[in-house]
Motif scaffolding. Structure first.
Motif, PDB file in Angstrom:
ATOM      1  N   UNK A 205       0.808  -1.213   0.000  1.00  0.00           N
ATOM      2  CA  UNK A 205       0.000   0.000   0.000  1.00  0.00           C
ATOM      3  C   UNK A 205       0.846   1.271   0.000  1.00  0.00           C
ATOM      4  N   UNK A 206       1.846   1.249  -0.873  1.00  0.00           N
ATOM      5  CA  UNK A 206       2.746   2.399  -0.965  1.00  0.00           C
ATOM      6  C   UNK A 206       2.367   3.274  -2.161  1.00  0.00           C
ATOM      7  N   UNK A 207       2.946   4.469  -2.187  1.00  0.00           N
ATOM      8  CA  UNK A 207       2.801   5.374  -3.329  1.00  0.00           C
ATOM      9  C   UNK A 207       3.986   5.102  -4.247  1.00  0.00           C
ATOM     10  N   UNK A 208       3.770   5.104  -5.570  1.00  0.00           N
ATOM     11  CA  UNK A 208       4.901   4.874  -6.479  1.00  0.00           C
ATOM     12  C   UNK A 208       5.158   6.109  -7.340  1.00  0.00           C
ATOM     13  N   UNK A 209       6.390   6.567  -7.287  1.00  0.00           N
ATOM     14  CA  UNK A 209       6.822   7.701  -8.112  1.00  0.00           C
ATOM     15  C   UNK A 209       7.991   7.269  -8.994  1.00  0.00           C
ATOM     16  N   UNK A 210       7.932   7.641 -10.273  1.00  0.00           N
ATOM     17  CA  UNK A 210       9.057   7.325 -11.165  1.00  0.00           C
ATOM     18  C   UNK A 210       9.629   8.609 -11.762  1.00  0.00           C
ATOM     19  N   UNK A 211      10.925   8.550 -12.023  1.00  0.00           N
ATOM     20  CA  UNK A 211      11.634   9.659 -12.654  1.00  0.00           C
ATOM     21  C   UNK A 211      12.032   9.200 -14.057  1.00  0.00           C
ATOM     22  N   UNK A 212      11.364   9.776 -15.053  1.00  0.00           N
ATOM     23  CA  UNK A 212      11.580   9.368 -16.448  1.00  0.00           C
ATOM     24  C   UNK A 212      12.526  10.316 -17.190  1.00  0.00           C
ATOM     25  N   UNK A 213      13.395  11.002 -16.451  1.00  0.00           N
ATOM     26  CA  UNK A 213      14.263  12.007 -17.080  1.00  0.00           C
ATOM     27  C   UNK A 213      14.982  11.481 -18.329  1.00  0.00           C
ATOM     28  N   UNK A 214      15.519  10.259 -18.238  1.00  0.00           N
ATOM     29  CA  UNK A 214      16.268   9.733 -19.386  1.00  0.00           C
ATOM     30  C   UNK A 214      15.417   8.881 -20.317  1.00  0.00           C
ATOM     31  N   UNK A 215      14.160   8.643 -19.949  1.00  0.00           N
ATOM     32  CA  UNK A 215      13.318   7.753 -20.758  1.00  0.00           C
ATOM     33  C   UNK A 215      12.225   8.494 -21.512  1.00  0.00           C
ATOM     34  N   UNK A 216      11.904   9.713 -21.086  1.00  0.00           N
ATOM     35  CA  UNK A 216      10.893  10.500 -21.786  1.00  0.00           C
ATOM     36  C   UNK A 216      11.355  10.754 -23.215  1.00  0.00           C
ATOM     37  N   UNK A 217      10.481  10.469 -24.161  1.00  0.00           N
ATOM     38  CA  UNK A 217      10.821  10.676 -25.566  1.00  0.00           C
ATOM     39  C   UNK A 217      11.415   9.436 -26.205  1.00  0.00           C
ATOM     40  N   UNK A 218      11.853   8.496 -25.369  1.00  0.00           N
ATOM     41  CA  UNK A 218      12.624   7.367 -25.891  1.00  0.00           C
ATOM     42  C   UNK A 218      11.858   6.056 -25.847  1.00  0.00           C
ATOM     43  N   UNK A 219      11.203   5.807 -24.721  1.00  0.00           N
ATOM     44  CA  UNK A 219      10.394   4.592 -24.595  1.00  0.00           C
ATOM     45  C   UNK A 219       8.918   4.896 -24.817  1.00  0.00           C
ATOM     46  N   UNK A 220       8.157   3.836 -25.106  1.00  0.00           N
ATOM     47  CA  UNK A 220       6.728   4.003 -25.347  1.00  0.00           C
ATOM     48  C   UNK A 220       6.473   4.298 -26.813  1.00  0.00           C
ATOM     49  N   UNK A 221       5.282   3.893 -27.271  1.00  0.00           N
ATOM     50  CA  UNK A 221       4.930   4.045 -28.690  1.00  0.00           C
ATOM     51  C   UNK A 221       5.048   5.502 -29.133  1.00  0.00           C
ATOM     52  N   UNK A 222       4.613   6.406 -28.286  1.00  0.00           N
ATOM     53  CA  UNK A 222       4.668   7.837 -28.616  1.00  0.00           C
ATOM     54  C   UNK A 222       5.750   8.569 -27.823  1.00  0.00           C
ATOM     55  N   UNK A 223       6.693   7.805 -27.266  1.00  0.00           N
ATOM     56  CA  UNK A 223       7.773   8.414 -26.500  1.00  0.00           C
ATOM     57  C   UNK A 223       7.351   8.866 -25.116  1.00  0.00           C
ATOM     58  N   UNK A 224       6.264   8.290 -24.591  1.00  0.00           N
ATOM     59  CA  UNK A 224       5.736   8.758 -23.296  1.00  0.00           C
ATOM     60  C   UNK A 224       6.653   8.415 -22.138  1.00  0.00           C
TER      61      UNK A 224
END
Ligand SMILES: *Cc1c(COP(=O)(O)O)cnc(C)c1O
Length: 398
Positions: A205-224
């Motif tokens: 029952x924790x909160x999850x936070x991710x830092x996508x600084x190096x992954x934004x634009x790169x992963x995901x179909x639309x770079x999400x």
């Protein structure tokens, strides 16, 4: 230095600087030109740029530049005040609408930069005696956010989810618990085990936070980002990322539930007490969000280049620290050797950046290479050969 005599602050600081120099940890600022391009210039010398975070090449993109100029012409040079006063100029709404549509999130806000975003989010969310669980190799801004929050800061060994679970188990159930992780780790270039982390987040029952600084634009179909790549975006409470790396300009974002963004708008001190971004930056962010979705071929090319670079260095026998991305370190060892290695590469025409403690653990000094979609394969081939040559000369590889 005289023994027994108390040093004054000036002497202490100069002694500290001297010590840094002695252990090869002193940093210097070097003027760099054309860093937005595959070949840059340092001290009048042209070098292959294997050191920038401009992963998709958008920092030099004409469309981004044009939208920045238009923003200046329409809205002026400066933001005039913080966003909650009169600094919330019209481009914020446009850029944030683009952001939310891109991420398919309920809500989102743009924050001045990634560093203040992490400080602000973590310290707004956690109170004294709450818990933050953070991968040991998370970015420094996450560490500082945890410290600022005054929550209990529990760092688990890199990727060690048994360790994470043991720590989660020990935390009282009534306390707020935040698990936070980089998705691509900035010094090793490896990927978070996000699926397994989501399981633990739900179990405890924790909160999850991710830092996508190096992954934004790169992963995901639309770079999400990497969460979208794994289709886990709805399991992550807080997705933070930046416009300052693959998206080519500056600034950061956070997306999540509407009430969460509303809360952050009211409680993040770095957001409340700092001047809004200049319109030009919002112009660039909005353009980058639109362009990055339309150009999947850049992501593909980046992955191809990154994989080729990693495999080639591994074939030569380098330890690339488990890299799975466009960030490809090679481990050298002691500071002095790392500095010398970087110096040799620079002499050969490669802008190699040595990374030393405290950024990485002692005796894990490394050269951190980054490849981009705008490199050409012949240049990468040329660099790989030079790196291998220096590696052999210095006994890093056999
Ligand atoms: C670069 C980086 C940041 C800081 O972002 P800025 O916009 O440069 O302040 C935060 N987290 C990670 C993982 C980063 O790599």
């Amino acid at each position: 230095m005289k023994v027994g005599k108390q040093l004054n602050w000036e002497e202490e600081i100069n002694a500290e600087l001297y010590r840094l120099e002695e252990i090869s940890q002193k940093r210097h600022l070097i003027t760099t030109r054309f860093a937005e391009q595959p070949w840059l210039m340092i001290n009048g010398r042209k070098m292959l740029n294997l050191a920038s975070n401009n992963y998709l090449g958008y920092a030099g993109d004409e469309r981004l530049k044009k939208s920045m100029i238009e923003a200046v012409n329409t809205y002026g040079a400066g933001a005039t005040a913080s966003r909650l006063i009169v600094g919330n100029h019209p481009l914020y709404e446009k850029a944030e609408t683009a952001l939310v549509n891109w991420k398919k999130a309920e809500a989102g806000i743009i924050i001045n930069n990634g560093y203040t975003a992490n400080l602000g989010i973590i310290s707004a969310l956690l109170r004294r005696d709450d818990f933050v669980f953070s991968d040991k190799l998370n970015h420094a801004s996450i560490v500082d956010g945890a410290v600022l929050s005054r929550a209990k800061h529990q760092r688990y060994r890199h990727h060690d989810l048994n360790h994470l679970e043991a720590l989660l188990k020990k935390a009282p159930t009534e306390k707020r618990k935040l698990i936070v992780t980089d998705t691509i780790f900035s010094m090793d270039g490896d990927l978070a085990h996000l699926k397994e982390i989501v399981v633990l987040k739900e179990r405890y029952n924790a909160i999850l936070m991710i830092d996508e600084a190096h992954a934004s634009g790169i992963y995901g179909k639309n770079g999400e980002g990497y969460a979208h790549h794994l289709n886990l975006q709805n399991k992550v409470d807080i997705q933070m990322g930046t416009f300052s790396k693959a998206l080519g300009s500056f600034g950061a974002y956070v997306v999540g539930k509407k009430w969460l963004i509303d809360y952050l708008t009211n409680r993040m001190r770095g957001f409340i007490y700092s001047t809004a971004l200049p319109p030009a930056i919002l112009g660039a962010a909005k353009a980058a969000i639109e362009i990055v979705q339309e150009e999947p071929e850049r992501r593909t090319l980046l992955q191809t280049h990154a994989e080729y670079f990693r495999e080639s260095l591994m074939d030569y026998g380098f330890n690339i620290c488990g890299s799975q991305s466009q960030i490809v370190p090679i481990i050298i060892g002691e500071n002095e050797k790392t500095m010398k290695f970087a110096g040799c590469l620079q002499k050969e025409g490669i802008a190699a950046i040595p990374v030393r403690p405290p950024t990485v653990p002692e005796n894990e000094g490394r050269i951190r290479f980054t490849v981009t979609a705008v490199h050409v394969k012949q240049d990468l081939d040329w660099a790989i050969k030079k790196i291998a040559l220096v590696g052999k000369e210095m006994g890093v590889i056999g």
